[in-house]
Design a protein around this motif. Structure first.
Motif, mmCIF file in Angstrom:
data_model
loop_
_atom_site.group_PDB
_atom_site.id
_atom_site.type_symbol
_atom_site.label_atom_id
_atom_site.label_comp_id
_atom_site.label_asym_id
_atom_site.label_seq_id
_atom_site.Cartn_x
_atom_site.Cartn_y
_atom_site.Cartn_z
ATOM 1 N N ASP A 38 0.981 -1.513 0.184
ATOM 2 C CA ASP A 38 -0.332 -0.356 -0.335
ATOM 3 C C ASP A 38 0.573 1.359 0.032
ATOM 4 O O ASP A 38 0.516 1.748 -0.847
ATOM 5 C CB ASP A 38 -1.214 0.184 1.281
ATOM 6 N N SER A 41 2.302 1.656 -3.872
ATOM 7 C CA SER A 41 1.477 2.467 -3.959
ATOM 8 C C SER A 41 1.080 3.591 -3.749
ATOM 9 O O SER A 41 1.320 4.263 -5.452
ATOM 10 C CB SER A 41 -0.117 1.207 -4.296
ATOM 11 N N ARG A 42 0.694 3.883 -2.947
ATOM 12 C CA ARG A 42 0.628 5.247 -2.740
ATOM 13 C C ARG A 42 2.242 6.418 -2.897
ATOM 14 O O ARG A 42 1.727 7.539 -3.716
ATOM 15 C CB ARG A 42 0.455 6.051 -1.021
ATOM 16 N N GLU A 45 1.568 6.597 -6.994
ATOM 17 C CA GLU A 45 1.032 7.371 -7.748
ATOM 18 C C GLU A 45 1.344 9.140 -7.530
ATOM 19 O O GLU A 45 0.607 9.760 -7.885
ATOM 20 C CB GLU A 45 -0.658 7.512 -6.519
ATOM 21 N N TYR A 143 1.482 -7.647 -7.672
ATOM 22 C CA TYR A 143 0.746 -6.555 -8.209
ATOM 23 C C TYR A 143 0.454 -5.252 -7.168
ATOM 24 O O TYR A 143 -0.085 -5.940 -6.297
ATOM 25 C CB TYR A 143 -0.592 -7.343 -8.556
ATOM 26 N N LEU A 144 0.674 -4.388 -7.183
ATOM 27 C CA LEU A 144 0.779 -3.740 -6.102
ATOM 28 C C LEU A 144 0.147 -2.428 -6.228
ATOM 29 O O LEU A 144 -0.804 -2.260 -4.642
ATOM 30 C CB LEU A 144 2.171 -2.489 -6.434
ATOM 31 N N GLN A 145 -1.472 -2.726 -7.663
ATOM 32 C CA GLN A 145 -2.222 -2.168 -7.176
ATOM 33 C C GLN A 145 -2.881 -2.683 -8.666
ATOM 34 O O GLN A 145 -2.730 -2.369 -10.142
ATOM 35 C CB GLN A 145 -2.396 -0.946 -7.849
ATOM 36 N N THR A 165 -5.060 -6.832 -6.469
ATOM 37 C CA THR A 165 -3.354 -5.954 -5.654
ATOM 38 C C THR A 165 -3.125 -7.405 -4.353
ATOM 39 O O THR A 165 -4.398 -8.376 -4.018
ATOM 40 C CB THR A 165 -4.410 -5.278 -4.528
ATOM 41 N N ILE A 192 -0.615 -1.032 -11.422
ATOM 42 C CA ILE A 192 1.414 -0.965 -10.838
ATOM 43 C C ILE A 192 1.345 -2.381 -10.990
ATOM 44 O O ILE A 192 1.085 -2.861 -9.488
ATOM 45 C CB ILE A 192 1.187 -0.120 -10.152
#
Length: 280
Positions: A38, A41-42, A45, A143-145, A165, A192
């Motif tokens: 998580d 991913s942030r 982004e 898979y991060l997202q 995810t 992502i």
């Protein structure tokens, strides 16, 4: 090689390392792993805000990212969750080396544009060194997202998975014929993922293992450069390279040496033509 798979830890699979590594599905379940994913991913982004807003997909070599981010990614690609799934399905005593210099962060938009990303939808092998009998490359798709609107089909292993995810998939980079099914949904979550590669060599491979590492590195860099150049092509040169990528991808299905022969023949033809033109 930097590591040897312990014969007491390896699974029951025996035989040549050149046999197909079966596509394998896994998932990060530990709270600390999910928190790590998580957080990554942030960061993606925020750091790649501009690229995320564009349609072309984006590949970035992990080693070019900030050191603190690479350290976090290391915790995933070196995870026992992944390593143990690989160990179970390769011969005991095999050499094992993460190919971190080839690993990528991938922001995927799955473009059907006849350029470098077209191959996701076309049936394809990722690599063309499946004739090497002393080695294999196992690729992890982490898979991060992602949501489940796309499905990856691993044809040789007869496995299908709509990755979400925290999921990951392991496949044989050179020997697994695979493709993606699905359509882009505007406004859907960004896809992502990390593409991490591990070189496995036969017990006692020695110089053959070092050759496999060099050969695989060359394939990764050359193919990736061509695909990046031709991604969402606009100029005639980009379109030409994109068509060549797609052609070689299809020829590779016939036999891995066919695209190499085509490249050699083209080079010889160009050389002969140049000689004819400059010779009085």
């Amino acid at each position: 090689m930097t590591d040897i798979l312990d014969s007491t830890a390896a699974g029951t699979t025996r035989g040549a390392v050149s046999s197909l590594f079966p596509a394998t599905i896994g998932r990060f379940e530990a709270p600390e792993d999910r928190a790590l994913i998580d957080g990554l991913s942030r960061w993606v982004e925020q750091h790649f805000r501009e690229q995320l807003g564009q349609r072309p997909s984006c590949h970035v070599y992990v080693e070019t990212l900030p050191a603190e981010i690479v350290a976090l990614i290391d915790r995933l690609r070196d995870s026992p969750v992944i390593r143990e799934l690989i160990v179970r399905q390769v011969p005991a005593g095999s050499g094992f080396e993460p190919m971190k210099h080839t690993d990528e962060l991938y922001i995927s938009h799955y473009n059907k544009d006849r350029g470098g990303d077209q191959g996701l939808f076309d049936r394809h092998y990722d690599g063309n060194l499946r004739f090497l009998s002393s080695s294999m490359v196992v690729r992890a798709l982490i898979y991060l997202q992602s949501d489940a609107s796309y499905k990856v089909v691993f044809g040789d292993s007869r496995v299908e998975k709509a990755f979400t995810t925290y999921d990951f998939g392991l496949l044989d980079f050179h020997r697994e014929l695979h493709w993606v099914e699905g359509n882009y949904t505007p406004g859907g979550p960004q896809r992502i993922l990390l593409k991490c590669n591990y070189l496995v060599t036969a017990p006692g491979a020695g110089a053959r293992g070092r050759f496999a590492l060099a050969a695989n590195t060359a394939v990764f860099y050359v193919v990736k450069a061509a695909m990046e150049y031709s991604k969402s092509p606009r100029t005639p040169a980009q379109k030409a390279v994109g068509h060549l990528c797609n052609l070689f991808r299809r020829l590779n299905i016939v036999h891995p040496l066919v695209p190499l022969a085509a490249i050699a023949a083209s080079a010889i033809g160009v050389a002969v033509l140049a000689y004819v033109v400059v010779t009085p």
